[in-house]
Enzyme design. Structure first.
Site, PDB file in Angstrom:
ATOM      1  N   ASN A 108     -38.625  49.688  -3.782  1.00  0.00           N
ATOM      2  CA  ASN A 108     -39.136  49.843  -2.417  1.00  0.00           C
ATOM      3  C   ASN A 108     -37.980  49.741  -1.441  1.00  0.00           C
ATOM      4  OD1 ASN A 108     -40.981  49.749  -0.142  1.00  0.00           O
ATOM      5  ND2 ASN A 108     -40.656  47.518  -0.063  1.00  0.00           N
ATOM      6  N   HIS A 110     -37.275  48.435   2.212  1.00  0.00           N
ATOM      7  CA  HIS A 110     -37.908  47.539   3.183  1.00  0.00           C
ATOM      8  C   HIS A 110     -36.955  47.318   4.355  1.00  0.00           C
ATOM      9  CE1 HIS A 110     -40.380  44.324   4.762  1.00  0.00           C
ATOM     10  NE2 HIS A 110     -39.293  43.598   4.882  1.00  0.00           N
ATOM     11  N   SER A 137     -33.286  46.680   2.891  1.00  0.00           N
ATOM     12  CA  SER A 137     -33.070  46.275   1.500  1.00  0.00           C
ATOM     13  C   SER A 137     -33.828  47.222   0.582  1.00  0.00           C
ATOM     14  CB  SER A 137     -33.621  44.866   1.261  1.00  0.00           C
ATOM     15  OG  SER A 137     -33.091  43.929   2.172  1.00  0.00           O
ATOM     16  N   ASP A 146     -42.610  42.111  -1.182  1.00  0.00           N
ATOM     17  CA  ASP A 146     -41.209  42.162  -0.753  1.00  0.00           C
ATOM     18  C   ASP A 146     -40.392  41.025  -1.356  1.00  0.00           C
ATOM     19  OD1 ASP A 146     -41.669  44.467   0.798  1.00  0.00           O
ATOM     20  OD2 ASP A 146     -42.341  43.263   2.489  1.00  0.00           O
TER      21      ASP A 146
END
Ligand code: NHR
Ligand code: GAR
Length: 182
Positions: A108, A110, A137, A146
Site C-alpha cells: 500500500n 500511504h 510510505s 497501515d
C-alpha cells in the site's frame, strides 16, 4: 520477464497512472492483470479501460459483510493471475482473511511517514501537529491498518503557509516515484 500485478484503487488513480507510465517507458517490467475498485465510477477504472487493462468493480452495499465483499473481490484478483497486489488510493479496510492470504504479496502507498499518522486525513493531521516534515510510505499490508512492515519512504519539508491541498499536491509527485521504485 514481466511480473503480473493487480491494482486496487478507489479514486483518481494518479499512482496507477505512474505505474502505467513506467511500464510504457520500459523501466518497470510489469503486466497489469487487473484494476479493481469498490467504486464503479472511479476515474482510475476509466483510465485503465482506456489503456486496455481489464477492470472490475464491486459495490460493497450488495454484500452482507466485509469478508464476503473482500472474498469476491480477491477471487477476481487471483483469477487475473496477479502475483502482487498494489493498493493505490484504495479506501476500504480489508478483512483479515485476505490480508493473511496475501501477506508479503500486497503493498500500500500511504501518505504519511509511518508509523506516524496511520488512517485517514494525514495531511490535515500533520499540519495541525505543527510537524516540520511529511512524507509517504510504501508498506506491506497486514491486518493492522497501515501497520505492516515499511518498505521505503519519501520525505518532504513542510513550508510555512502550507495548507492541506498544497501539501498533498507536493507529496503526490514524490508518491509516484516512490511507488514505482518499490
Ligand atoms: N486493510 C488492512 N487490513 N490493512 C491495511 O494496512 C490497509 C487496509 C485497507 C486499506 C489503505 C489505508 C491508507 O493508506 C489500506 C490499508 C482506508 C481507511 C479507512 O478508514 C484507512 C486506511 C486506508 C484506507 N476506510 C474507511 C472504511 O471504513 C472508509 C473511508 C472512506 O470510504 O472514505 O473502510 O490510508
Ligand atoms: C494518494 O495520495 C495515496 O497516498 C492516498 O490517496 C491518494 C490517492 O491518489 N491513499 C490513501 O489515503 C489511502 N487511504 P491517486 O488516486 O491519485 O493515486
Amino acid at each position: 520477464m514481466s511480473f503480473p500485478v493487480a491494482v486496487l484503487a478507489s479514486g483518481r488513480g494518479s499512482n496507477l497512472a505512474a505505474l502505467i507510465d513506467a511500464r510504457d517507458a520500459g523501466t518497470l517490467p510489469i503486466t497489469l492483470t487487473l484494476v479493481a475498485s469498490d467504486k464503479a465510477d472511479a476515474p482510475a477504472l476509466r483510465n485503465a479501460e482506456a489503456q486496455g487493462i481489464p477492470t472490475f468493480a464491486l459495490d460493497p452495499k450488495t454484500f452482507a459483510s466485509r469478508r464476503e465483499f473482500d472474498e469476491a473481490l480477491f477471487a477476481n484478483v487471483a483469477a487475473s493471475g496477479a502475483r502482487l497486489v498494489v493498493l493505490a488510493g484504495y479506501m476500504r479496510i480489508l478483512d483479515a482473511a485476505v490480508t493473511a492470504q496475501w501477506q508479503g504479496r500486497m503493498i500500500n502507498i500511504h501518505p504519511s511517514l509511518l508509523p506516524k499518522y496511520r488512517g485517514l486525513h494525514t495531511h490535515r493531521r500533520v499540519l495541525k501537529a505543527g510537524d516540520l516534515e511529511h512524507g509517504a510510505s510504501v508498506h506491506f499490508v497486514s491486518a493492522e491498518l497501515d501497520g505492516g512492515p515499511v518498505i521505503a519512504q519519501a520525505r518532504i519539508d513542510i513550508h510555512p503557509g502550507d495548507n492541506e491541498d498544497a501539501l498533498a499536491a507536493r507529496l503526490l509527485s514524490r508518491e509516484h516515484r516512490l511507488l514505482v521504485a518499490c
